[in-house]
Design an enzyme around this catalytic site. Structure first.
Site, PDB file in Angstrom:
ATOM      1  CE  LYS A  83     -28.952   6.134 -18.584  1.00  8.14           C
ATOM      2  NZ  LYS A  83     -30.055   5.246 -18.142  1.00  8.14           N
ATOM      3  CE  LYS A 100     -23.598  -3.164 -25.578  1.00 13.78           C
ATOM      4  NZ  LYS A 100     -24.056  -2.207 -24.553  1.00 13.78           N
ATOM      5  CD  GLU A 130     -21.164  -0.522 -29.913  1.00  7.31           C
ATOM      6  OE1 GLU A 130     -21.769  -1.564 -30.208  1.00  7.31           O
ATOM      7  OE2 GLU A 130     -21.114  -0.071 -28.740  1.00  7.31           O
ATOM      8  N   GLY A 162     -32.972   3.902 -22.719  1.00  2.48           N
ATOM      9  CA  GLY A 162     -32.374   4.500 -23.910  1.00  2.48           C
ATOM     10  C   GLY A 162     -33.362   4.717 -25.045  1.00  2.48           C
ATOM     11  NE  ARG A 163     -36.667  -0.808 -25.255  1.00  2.00           N
ATOM     12  CZ  ARG A 163     -35.839  -1.356 -24.352  1.00  2.00           C
ATOM     13  NH1 ARG A 163     -34.547  -1.046 -24.375  1.00  2.00           N
ATOM     14  NH2 ARG A 163     -36.284  -2.211 -23.453  1.00  2.00           N
ATOM     15  CG  HIS A 216     -43.106   1.270 -57.177  1.00  2.00           C
ATOM     16  ND1 HIS A 216     -43.595   1.000 -58.443  1.00  2.00           N
ATOM     17  CD2 HIS A 216     -43.842   2.315 -56.709  1.00  2.00           C
ATOM     18  CE1 HIS A 216     -44.566   1.853 -58.730  1.00  2.00           C
ATOM     19  NE2 HIS A 216     -44.737   2.657 -57.692  1.00  2.00           N
ATOM     20  CD  GLU A 235     -32.587  -2.211 -27.190  1.00  2.00           C
ATOM     21  OE1 GLU A 235     -31.594  -2.476 -27.900  1.00  2.00           O
ATOM     22  OE2 GLU A 235     -32.749  -1.109 -26.630  1.00  2.00           O
TER      23      GLU A 235
END
Length: 543
Positions: free
Chosen positions: A209, A510, A215, A270-271, A387, A356
């Site tokens: 954005k 951050k 990152e 964002g999510r 399993h 979050e």
């Protein structure tokens, strides 16, 4: 709501606490024995989703009390506030309108007296035109080659949603257009992604954005250097990079044509953003038609959530069951168990969506909570999980409520007999049954085993679960499923009086990382706590 009128002190909460004490010794076997129609009674069909919630420690009184709690906490009112664009993200003073992104009606939706729907439709059309040009081979790279590889560079919501959906809907994908996703700042991620790609056939989507996310921009600059190293022309950037961003000046500085910048808005978290321009990679993979079908599925569940009474509202019921398990039965986690290989990234997607959103310890008023909030979310697809970790779910010491997700029809039938899918679904039904009803010592002894092994083979049962059965995995049904969980998370946040739409907990790491990066890069001695100092010194010694 002031501290004197807090959640735990409320009459509804206290009555639920009493209900939990009163029913704690009642086994699920007893609940089913007492009501032969319990499986039908505690179920709900909405759209393509059939929800069986009968294998929870619930009775009519419990549900009534939970619904009273929802009313007391003004769930209906807050639901309306979200859909009408009120600024319910209070710590950032923002509206929360991801629902507008998939509103296919012609009605207006206002934020600060501006109808946002025209802008949403404009971006969607822009995405569609671009996707058609790439998928049809009209968009050519710098050397005139059509695009064969798409690399989405983002992190968090700019990565998890697109990754999950492109994997989930791979059956509908354009198979000669290969999708790749880079998120981790670890250089291995982008190095291994680019290793076998040809830059003349590769298009990058930089999803940020602000166009400043560390990152994402670190990986974007590496990708830019990779393209220039081989194509040796700055003008190549405009043919091999597009942006999902709002920062036009930084996008232009990077070398991307602003005409190829796809916008979204600060009222899209964002999510919750995969139905925005962040979903450009999804549209490139499955095409504009299927993308709109995905939006249609979201809209169906949005409409149900918005209009259905709380007592027959699927997201509300799932939320209240989660509240019951978390706050009154002591569960600290939830397992998401899709019996569908295409949904193998769905548990990871819901980890972010839930943890979050509701991983908060202060109320909207900034007061410390005195109750448990968001659960730990985890899971894997069946039957692989059986399993791996089901042993703990069945016979361990922790209570793990489970959501089983399956489909009546499979998209693949490798041997033409349907046996694979029948075995898959039989396993899903069997696991939820075993968790609920278990196996008693007397039932074990019928098999005539040595007495010293009896207790090892006893299954206590009484482990809660929901089962969600859908018709078939399509863009439409996937949209319904995702929206169901989005709204469940929202309702729980309302009841807990927390802001489900900020994520301040991401910020401190951050800031500290930036300071430490500068120090270890310059060789400066790291000072402060003895642990971080000694770790940095050891790292510098090993260089």
């Amino acid at each position: 709501m002031s501290k004197n009128e807090g959640l735990v002190e409320s009459t509804e909460w206290q009555r639920l606490t009493g209900q939990a004490m009163q029913t704690k010794d009642t086994h699920l076997r007893q609940l089913f024995e007492a009501d032969s129609k319990r499986g039908e009674k505690f179920s709900l069909k909405v759209g393509d989703i059939y929800l069986d919630y009968s294998k929870n420690h619930l009775n009519d009184d419990t549900l009534s009390l939970l619904l009273e709690l929802a009313e007391k906490r003004r769930v209906s009112e807050q639901r309306g506030a979200m859909f009408t664009g009120e600024k319910i993200n209070t710590t950032e003073n923002r509206a929360v309108l991801h629902t507008a992104l998939r509103d296919l009606s012609s009605g207006p939706v206002f934020v600060d007296d501006e109808d946002v729907m025209s802008g949403i439709k404009e971006v969607l059309d822009h995405m569609s035109d671009f996707a058609h040009s790439v998928r049809d081979g009209q968009w050519l790279g710098h050397t005139g080659m059509p695009i064969k590889n798409i690399v989405n560079i983002g992190i968090g919501g700019s990565d998890l949603g697109p990754v999950m959906v492109t994997e989930a809907l791979h059956f509908y994908a354009k198979r000669d257009l290969h999708m790749h996703f880079v998120s981790n700042i670890d250089g291995t991620h982008i190095e291994e992604t680019l290793r076998d790609l040809d830059p003349t056939e590769t298009l990058f989507i930089i999803a940020s954005k602000t166009f400043t996310t560390d990152e994402t921009m670190t990986n974007a600059k590496t990708a830019r250097g990779w393209v220039l190293h081989q194509l040796k022309d700055e003008s190549a950037i405009a043919k091999h990079f597009v942006a999902v961003s709002t920062n036009e000046s930084e996008v232009k500085k990077f070398g991307i044509n602003p005409d190829n910048m796809f916008a979204f808005w600060d009222w899209v978290g964002g999510r919750y953003s995969l139905t925005s321009a962040i979903g450009l990679s999804i549209m490139l993979s499955i095409g504009p038609k299927h993308f709109r079908e995905l939006l249609g599925g979201f809209e169906k569940m949005d409409t149900h959530f918005k209009t259905a009474p709380l007592s027959r509202n699927m997201p509300v019921l799932l939320a209240l069951i989660g509240i019951w398990n978390t706050n009154f039965l002591g569960a600290e986690n939830e397992a998401i168990l899709p019996y569908e290989q295409y949904l193998h990234r769905f548990p990871a997607y819901l980890q972010q969506a839930n943890m979050e959103s509701n991983g908060k310890s202060v109320t909207k008023q900034g007061e410390r909570v005195d109750y448990t909030t968001g659960p730990i979310i985890w899971g894997e697809p069946g039957t692989n999980g059986q399993h791996a970790f089901y042993q703990l779910i069945h016979q361990g010491t922790r209570l793990v409520p489970c959501d089983f997700i399956g489909f009546a029809q499979s998209l693949n039938d490798p041997d033409g007999t349907g046996a694979h899918h029948r075995k898959l679904i039989a396993n899903m039904f069997a696991q939820s049954k075993a968790l609920a009803f278990g196996k008693t010592a007397d039932e074990v002894r019928v098999t005539d085993i040595p007495e010293e092994l009896v207790q090892h083979k006893v299954f206590e049962g009484n482990r809660p679960s929901n089962t969600l059965l859908l018709t078939k995995l399509t863009p439409d049904t996937l949209g319904q499923l995702i929206a169901l969980y989005e709204h469940k998370i929202f309702v729980q946040g309302v009841i807990w009086d927390i802001d489900s739409f900020d994520q301040w907990g991401v910020e401190l790491g951050k800031v500290l990382a930036k300071d430490l990066y500068e120090k270890i890069s310059s060789g400066e001695k790291v000072t402060g706590d003895s642990s971080t100092t000694s770790l940095a010194q050891e790292w510098q010694r090993l260089q």
